[in-house]
Design a protein around this motif. Structure first.
Motif, PDB file in Angstrom:
ATOM      1  N   GLY A 191      -2.559   6.417  -1.987  1.00 52.88           N
ATOM      2  CA  GLY A 191      -3.771   5.630  -1.816  1.00 52.88           C
ATOM      3  C   GLY A 191      -3.862   4.447  -2.760  1.00 52.88           C
ATOM      4  O   GLY A 191      -4.838   3.707  -2.734  1.00 52.88           O
ATOM      5  N   ASP A 204      -7.258   8.421   5.682  1.00 57.54           N
ATOM      6  CA  ASP A 204      -6.538   8.031   6.889  1.00 57.54           C
ATOM      7  C   ASP A 204      -5.763   9.224   7.444  1.00 57.54           C
ATOM      8  O   ASP A 204      -4.978   9.847   6.740  1.00 57.54           O
ATOM      9  N   ASP A 211      -9.121   1.312  -6.464  1.00 54.29           N
ATOM     10  CA  ASP A 211     -10.508   1.292  -6.012  1.00 54.29           C
ATOM     11  C   ASP A 211     -10.702   1.730  -4.563  1.00 54.29           C
ATOM     12  O   ASP A 211     -11.795   2.146  -4.184  1.00 54.29           O
ATOM     13  N   MET A 212      -9.674   1.676  -3.746  1.00 55.99           N
ATOM     14  CA  MET A 212      -9.782   2.115  -2.350  1.00 55.99           C
ATOM     15  C   MET A 212      -8.991   3.395  -2.103  1.00 55.99           C
ATOM     16  O   MET A 212      -8.760   3.784  -0.964  1.00 55.99           O
ATOM     17  N   GLN A 213      -8.602   4.068  -3.179  1.00 51.42           N
ATOM     18  CA  GLN A 213      -7.756   5.246  -3.071  1.00 51.42           C
ATOM     19  C   GLN A 213      -8.385   6.321  -2.190  1.00 51.42           C
ATOM     20  O   GLN A 213      -7.724   6.864  -1.304  1.00 51.42           O
ATOM     21  N   ASP A 214      -9.651   6.616  -2.387  1.00 47.37           N
ATOM     22  CA  ASP A 214     -10.313   7.645  -1.576  1.00 47.37           C
ATOM     23  C   ASP A 214     -10.322   7.266  -0.100  1.00 47.37           C
ATOM     24  O   ASP A 214     -10.066   8.094   0.768  1.00 47.37           O
ATOM     25  N   LEU A 215     -10.599   6.003   0.186  1.00 48.06           N
ATOM     26  CA  LEU A 215     -10.643   5.536   1.565  1.00 48.06           C
ATOM     27  C   LEU A 215      -9.265   5.591   2.221  1.00 48.06           C
ATOM     28  O   LEU A 215      -9.120   6.073   3.344  1.00 48.06           O
ATOM     29  N   LEU A 216      -8.241   5.135   1.514  1.00 46.55           N
ATOM     30  CA  LEU A 216      -6.890   5.166   2.073  1.00 46.55           C
ATOM     31  C   LEU A 216      -6.394   6.590   2.297  1.00 46.55           C
ATOM     32  O   LEU A 216      -5.651   6.861   3.232  1.00 46.55           O
ATOM     33  N   TYR A 259      -4.090  -1.225  -8.046  1.00 48.18           N
ATOM     34  CA  TYR A 259      -5.497  -0.970  -7.743  1.00 48.18           C
ATOM     35  C   TYR A 259      -5.677   0.452  -7.218  1.00 48.18           C
ATOM     36  O   TYR A 259      -4.894   0.927  -6.410  1.00 48.18           O
ATOM     37  N   TYR A 312      -2.786   0.696  -4.139  1.00 50.15           N
ATOM     38  CA  TYR A 312      -2.192  -0.506  -3.580  1.00 50.15           C
ATOM     39  C   TYR A 312      -1.929  -1.499  -4.696  1.00 50.15           C
ATOM     40  O   TYR A 312      -2.470  -1.388  -5.789  1.00 50.15           O
ATOM     41  N   ALA A 320       0.843  -1.198   0.000  1.00 49.98           N
ATOM     42  CA  ALA A 320       0.000   0.000   0.000  1.00 49.98           C
ATOM     43  C   ALA A 320       0.874   1.242   0.000  1.00 49.98           C
ATOM     44  O   ALA A 320       1.794   1.354   0.801  1.00 49.98           O
TER      45      ALA A 320
END
Length: 136
Positions: free
Chosen positions: A25, A119, A111-116, A109, A27, A20
């Motif tokens: 963001g 943090d 797809d989780m960039q906004d979520l990461l 990937y 991974y 990651a």
């Protein structure tokens, strides 16, 4: 020698490297024969690793050379590994080919960039202390 970028979080799960990048963001997943490449780079050159792995599976030599060379270039271009000639290790594990040939894979990937990126660890100074926003 090449080393894993210190700004990344990485671990191996079920024989697959999950990496990651907490700054972007993004991974990544590194699988198959490419895991041997990542394990061995701090102690061997990329050419040495590619040679050892490809010689272990003579029927796949050209495919392995092509895929590991391509994955190595991706690891460098994505800033997952960095070259550092100033760090010298006295010794390390010998490059060992996997027991069975599993094609090397490198996946990126977002797809989780906004979520990461949500943090709060991103808002810290060089000592790890939270930085207060000036927008208050």
């Amino acid at each position: 020698m090449y080393f894993l970028n210190q700004r990344l979080a990485a671990d191996v799960f079920d024989g697959e490297y999950i990496i990651a990048n907490l700054d972007t963001g993004l991974y990544y997943s590194v699988q198959g024969a490419a895991v041997s490449l990542l394990h061995s780079l701090p102690f061997s050159s990329e050419n040495q690793v590619i040679t050892v792995v490809s010689q272990a599976f003579p029927e796949q030599t050209e495919v392995i050379k092509e895929e590991l060379t391509s994955i190595f270039k991706e690891l460098v271009s994505q800033d997952i590994i960095r070259r550092d000639e100033n760090i010298l290790l006295e010794s390390g594990p010998e490059c060992i080919a996997p027991n069975a040939y599993i094609p090397g894979r490198f996946n990126r990937y977002a797809d989780m960039q906004d979520l990461l990126m949500l943090d709060p660890i991103h808002d810290v100074d060089e000592n790890g202390w939270t930085v207060q926003s000036n927008n208050s």
